[in-house]
Write an enzyme that holds these catalytic residues in place. Structure first.
Site, PDB file in Angstrom:
ATOM      1  N   GLN A 114      -1.197   1.547   3.714  1.00  0.00           N
ATOM      2  CA  GLN A 114      -1.926   1.049   4.876  1.00  0.00           C
ATOM      3  C   GLN A 114      -1.544  -0.392   5.174  1.00  0.00           C
ATOM      4  OE1 GLN A 114      -5.921   2.237   5.144  1.00  0.00           O
ATOM      5  NE2 GLN A 114      -6.102   1.394   7.171  1.00  0.00           N
ATOM      6  N   PHE A 115      -0.518  -0.569   6.002  1.00  0.00           N
ATOM      7  CA  PHE A 115      -0.063  -1.911   6.359  1.00  0.00           C
ATOM      8  C   PHE A 115      -1.115  -2.685   7.126  1.00  0.00           C
ATOM      9  CE2 PHE A 115       0.906   0.143  10.329  1.00  0.00           C
ATOM     10  CZ  PHE A 115       0.808  -0.859  11.285  1.00  0.00           C
ATOM     11  N   THR A 116      -2.069  -1.988   7.737  1.00  0.00           N
ATOM     12  CA  THR A 116      -3.078  -2.678   8.538  1.00  0.00           C
ATOM     13  C   THR A 116      -4.006  -3.547   7.697  1.00  0.00           C
ATOM     14  OG1 THR A 116      -4.565  -0.763   8.502  1.00  0.00           O
ATOM     15  CG2 THR A 116      -3.030  -0.938  10.366  1.00  0.00           C
TER      16      THR A 116
END
Length: 185
Positions: A114-116
């Site tokens: 999850q890069f967010t």
């Protein structure tokens, strides 16, 4: 302009209150804002992740780990975070106190990239993801992290790196904690 006047009117190297920032202070400020590997950990009764309608990972009791990789992550971040995760005492004992680790409770891990987690919302209304690692670097660290969990005896169920995923879970407690490789919290 005289050199002393030039120094006093230049904004470069100043702390915003008129004082100069010395090299040591500049370095500390840069280190303070350096990205790290981050994980959001949720204790769950069950969870599954789907890609294109197909289940790619599914667990019963255990933890869901949302993992974000920053630009400056290093190998020891993988070691630290994986070790911390499997030893994290967030599972209840007979007295209903959080005294048991994943190993002691017999749980499993569902790992989702999850890069967010590196979304910076301090300016404007749209998050900036400048501090997230590029996909090829992030995928490498994600794989190393999954491999390290497996080496510790907890091979994770997984989503698909970079894919649009649907995550369904039943949070147990709810218990949600945030970890990072810089030990900020």
């Amino acid at each position: 302009m005289t050199p002393s006047l030039e120094r006093s009117t230049s904004l470069e190297g100043q702390n915003g209150r008129g004082g100069r920032i010395f090299p040591v202070a500049k370095r500390r400020m840069a280190e303070k804002h350096k990205p790290v590997m981050r994980a959001v950990v949720q204790r769950v009764r069950e969870a599954e992740v789907r890609v294109d309608g197909r289940v790619t990972g599914k667990i019963s009791r255990g933890m869901v780990v949302l993992l974000g990789v920053g630009k400056t992550d290093v190998e020891d971040a993988v070691e630290y975070l994986a070790g911390k995760l499997v030893g994290l005492r967030i599972f209840e004992d007979e007295a209903r106190s959080m005294n048991r680790s994943l190993a002691e409770s017999g749980g499993a891990i569902l790992l989702v990239s999850q890069f967010t987690l590196y979304g910076d919302c301090r300016k404007g209304r749209r998050p900036s993801f400048d501090d997230a690692a590029p996909p090829d670097v992030a995928n490498d660290f994600y794989r190393r992290f999954a491999d390290r969990l497996a080496a510790l005896g907890f091979p994770p169920q997984e989503g698909v790196f970079g894919a649009h995923m649907e995550l369904a879970l039943v949070n147990d407690g709810p218990v949600t904690v945030i970890l990072d490789s810089e030990r900020r919290f």
